[in-house]
Design a protein around this motif. Structure first.
Motif, PDB file in Angstrom:
ATOM      1  N   LEU A 293      -1.583   0.255   8.447  1.00 47.03           N
ATOM      2  CA  LEU A 293      -1.577  -0.349   7.122  1.00 47.03           C
ATOM      3  C   LEU A 293      -0.301  -1.156   6.888  1.00 47.03           C
ATOM      4  CD1 LEU A 293      -2.927   2.569   4.890  1.00 47.03           C
ATOM      5  CD2 LEU A 293      -3.978   0.305   5.133  1.00 47.03           C
TER       6      LEU A 293
ATOM      7  N   LEU B 238      -6.965  -1.172  -7.595  1.00 49.15           N
ATOM      8  CA  LEU B 238      -6.219  -0.275  -6.712  1.00 49.15           C
ATOM      9  C   LEU B 238      -5.111  -1.001  -5.963  1.00 49.15           C
ATOM     10  CD1 LEU B 238      -9.231   1.795  -5.345  1.00 49.15           C
ATOM     11  CD2 LEU B 238      -7.525   2.523  -7.023  1.00 49.15           C
ATOM     12  N   ILE B 239      -5.240  -2.303  -5.832  1.00 47.76           N
ATOM     13  CA  ILE B 239      -4.202  -3.127  -5.228  1.00 47.76           C
ATOM     14  C   ILE B 239      -3.744  -4.123  -6.291  1.00 47.76           C
ATOM     15  CG2 ILE B 239      -3.727  -4.890  -3.478  1.00 47.76           C
ATOM     16  CD1 ILE B 239      -5.514  -3.409  -1.572  1.00 47.76           C
ATOM     17  N   ASP B 240      -2.433  -4.192  -6.511  1.00 46.80           N
ATOM     18  CA  ASP B 240      -1.898  -5.004  -7.606  1.00 46.80           C
ATOM     19  C   ASP B 240      -2.425  -6.431  -7.581  1.00 46.80           C
ATOM     20  OD1 ASP B 240      -0.495  -2.873  -8.579  1.00 46.80           O
ATOM     21  OD2 ASP B 240       1.352  -3.366  -7.516  1.00 46.80           O
TER      22      ASP B 240
ATOM     23  N   TRP C 243      -8.843   7.350  -2.688  1.00 46.45           N
ATOM     24  CA  TRP C 243      -7.937   6.247  -2.390  1.00 46.45           C
ATOM     25  C   TRP C 243      -6.557   6.828  -2.170  1.00 46.45           C
ATOM     26  CZ3 TRP C 243      -7.235   1.263  -1.221  1.00 46.45           C
ATOM     27  CH2 TRP C 243      -5.988   0.691  -1.462  1.00 46.45           C
TER      28      TRP C 243
ATOM     29  N   GLN D 103       1.945  -2.492   1.460  1.00 45.50           N
ATOM     30  CA  GLN D 103       1.270  -2.476   0.163  1.00 45.50           C
ATOM     31  C   GLN D 103      -0.214  -2.130   0.278  1.00 45.50           C
ATOM     32  OE1 GLN D 103       3.236  -2.722  -2.491  1.00 45.50           O
ATOM     33  NE2 GLN D 103       4.889  -2.977  -0.990  1.00 45.50           N
ATOM     34  N   GLY D 104      -0.652  -1.776   1.483  1.00 43.62           N
ATOM     35  CA  GLY D 104      -2.068  -1.513   1.706  1.00 43.62           C
ATOM     36  C   GLY D 104      -2.488  -0.112   1.324  1.00 43.62           C
ATOM     37  N   GLY D 105      -3.753   0.216   1.593  1.00 40.39           N
ATOM     38  CA  GLY D 105      -4.255   1.542   1.269  1.00 40.39           C
ATOM     39  C   GLY D 105      -5.570   1.838   1.969  1.00 40.39           C
TER      40      GLY D 105
ATOM     41  N   GLY E  94      -2.613   5.142  -1.086  1.00 43.10           N
ATOM     42  CA  GLY E  94      -1.812   4.004  -0.658  1.00 43.10           C
ATOM     43  C   GLY E  94      -1.022   4.317   0.596  1.00 43.10           C
ATOM     44  N   ALA E  95      -0.526   3.258   1.233  1.00 42.53           N
ATOM     45  CA  ALA E  95       0.224   3.440   2.472  1.00 42.53           C
ATOM     46  C   ALA E  95       1.413   4.369   2.276  1.00 42.53           C
ATOM     47  CB  ALA E  95       0.692   2.071   2.986  1.00 42.53           C
TER      48      ALA E  95
ATOM     49  N   ASP F 109      -4.326  -4.851   5.239  1.00 43.55           N
ATOM     50  CA  ASP F 109      -4.044  -4.705   3.816  1.00 43.55           C
ATOM     51  C   ASP F 109      -4.975  -3.689   3.158  1.00 43.55           C
ATOM     52  OD1 ASP F 109      -2.059  -6.771   3.869  1.00 43.55           O
ATOM     53  OD2 ASP F 109      -3.692  -8.243   3.895  1.00 43.55           O
ATOM     54  N   LEU F 110      -6.109  -3.448   3.787  1.00 44.32           N
ATOM     55  CA  LEU F 110      -7.076  -2.485   3.253  1.00 44.32           C
ATOM     56  C   LEU F 110      -7.883  -1.897   4.405  1.00 44.32           C
ATOM     57  CD1 LEU F 110      -8.703  -1.177   0.891  1.00 44.32           C
ATOM     58  CD2 LEU F 110     -10.165  -3.221   0.921  1.00 44.32           C
TER      59      LEU F 110
END
Length: 320
Positions: free
Chosen positions: A274, A148-150, A314, A277-279, A316-317, A224-225
């Motif tokens: 966030l 879910l995060i690159d 989920w 790139q967070g979520g 993302g930001a 970041d999460l």
């Protein structure tokens, strides 16, 4: 007074004799699991606290009484127990039936992702699906739907909202060994339990506990999460909670009339906490319909686990 005392004494002797007879007839771990499972089915117990059926719950209680990790059950399944151990097993089985308390409260233990956590009546018994998702969706691989995060290695700050016993915060610390974790709960009692678990896992230098209402104690920090397993039971669900669940703190269940009062507040505020790139990873049980109706323009990614279908989302930001 004398007439009442005699029947009580007789009942005590009869109960003691019954335990003795049962203990003599049951020899191995498997014998006690079968016996316990039969008693649980007979009593029509509810299984919703880490075990999903009477056999699994019986095996859990037998192992804990004998100080064995659940993974060791097969190795000792045909081993005999001592008379003293038999009495202890029969006692905890009887208490599970008579009190209808969650098994985890009777032994002050629950396992998530193979790790042990202390629990008592001050916290909800943890059984979140998020633990599995931390393993399956944040390892940088393309399996199980991909990460879910690159770059999971870029996760340096994690926030666990409504942490309860602290189990998800601890699992996140294991999943992201380079990250620090903030864990928030409104209940001081819950945070006392969480502090014990953080200490038991030696994570005092990486997991910080905060008492307060959602984001309020965090100032201007960004993460970041963000993970959360908030209260999400709607009014109908609260009215129909089984007796086992009524032993848990009501505060940990009650999500308002449609179940998403707390989730709304998290969604409305999360973007401010966030990194770009967070979520947000959030569990909402069976409230998907209510959430999608409340946020028709929001693109949620619904995630499945081995035992759930679309109960965790989920976003993302950027989507917030």
């Amino acid at each position: 007074m004398v007439k009442r005392a005699k029947p009580a004494a007789k009942r005590g002797r009869a109960a003691s004799k019954g335990v003795s007879v049962a203990a003599g007839e049951l020899l191995t771990l498997l014998d006690f699991v079968r016996y316990a499972a039969s008693r649980f089915v007979e009593a029509k117990l509810t299984f919703a606290h880490g075990t999903t059926d009477p056999v699994a719950e019986a095996a859990f209680l037998v192992c804990e009484t004998l100080h064995l990790h659940p993974d060791q059950f097969e190795s000792f399944a045909t081993a005999r127990v001592t008379a003293a151990e038999a009495r202890q097993i029969l006692d905890v089985v009887a208490r599970r039936v008579s009190t209808r308390k969650p098994a985890a409260y009777l032994v002050n233990k629950i396992y998530m992702r193979g790790l042990p956590f202390y629990v008592d009546e001050r916290v909800i018994v943890p059984r979140s699906f998020i633990g599995e998702l931390l393993d399956s969706h944040f390892d940088g691989s393309e399996e199980a739907g991909g990460s879910l995060i690159d770059d999971p290695g870029s996760v340096h700050t994690v926030l666990d909202l409504c942490t309860g016993s602290g189990c998800l915060a601890i699992l996140a610390a294991h999943a992201f060994p380079q990250a620090t974790v903030d864990a928030v709960d409104i209940s001081g009692d819950a945070l006392d339990v969480a502090a014990r678990n953080v200490a038991d896992h030696g994570l005092e230098d990486r997991v910080s506990l905060h008492r307060g209402d959602l984001f309020r104690p965090l100032g201007s920090r960004r993460y970041d999460l963000i993970i959360s397993n908030p209260p999400y039971v709607d009014a109908q669900g609260m009215a129909e909670l089984p007796r086992e669940c009524r032993a848990e703190p009501k505060l940990a269940f009650d999500g308002g009339p449609d179940g998403i009062d707390i989730v709304r507040r998290i969604l409305d505020q999360a973007a401010a906490y966030l990194t770009p790139q967070g979520g947000l990873l959030c569990e909402i049980g069976r409230c998907r319909g209510a959430l999608e109706a409340a946020y028709p323009q929001t693109d949620f990614l619904w995630l499945d686990t081995e035992e759930s279908d679309g109960e965790v989302f989920w976003i993302g930001a950027g989507g917030l």
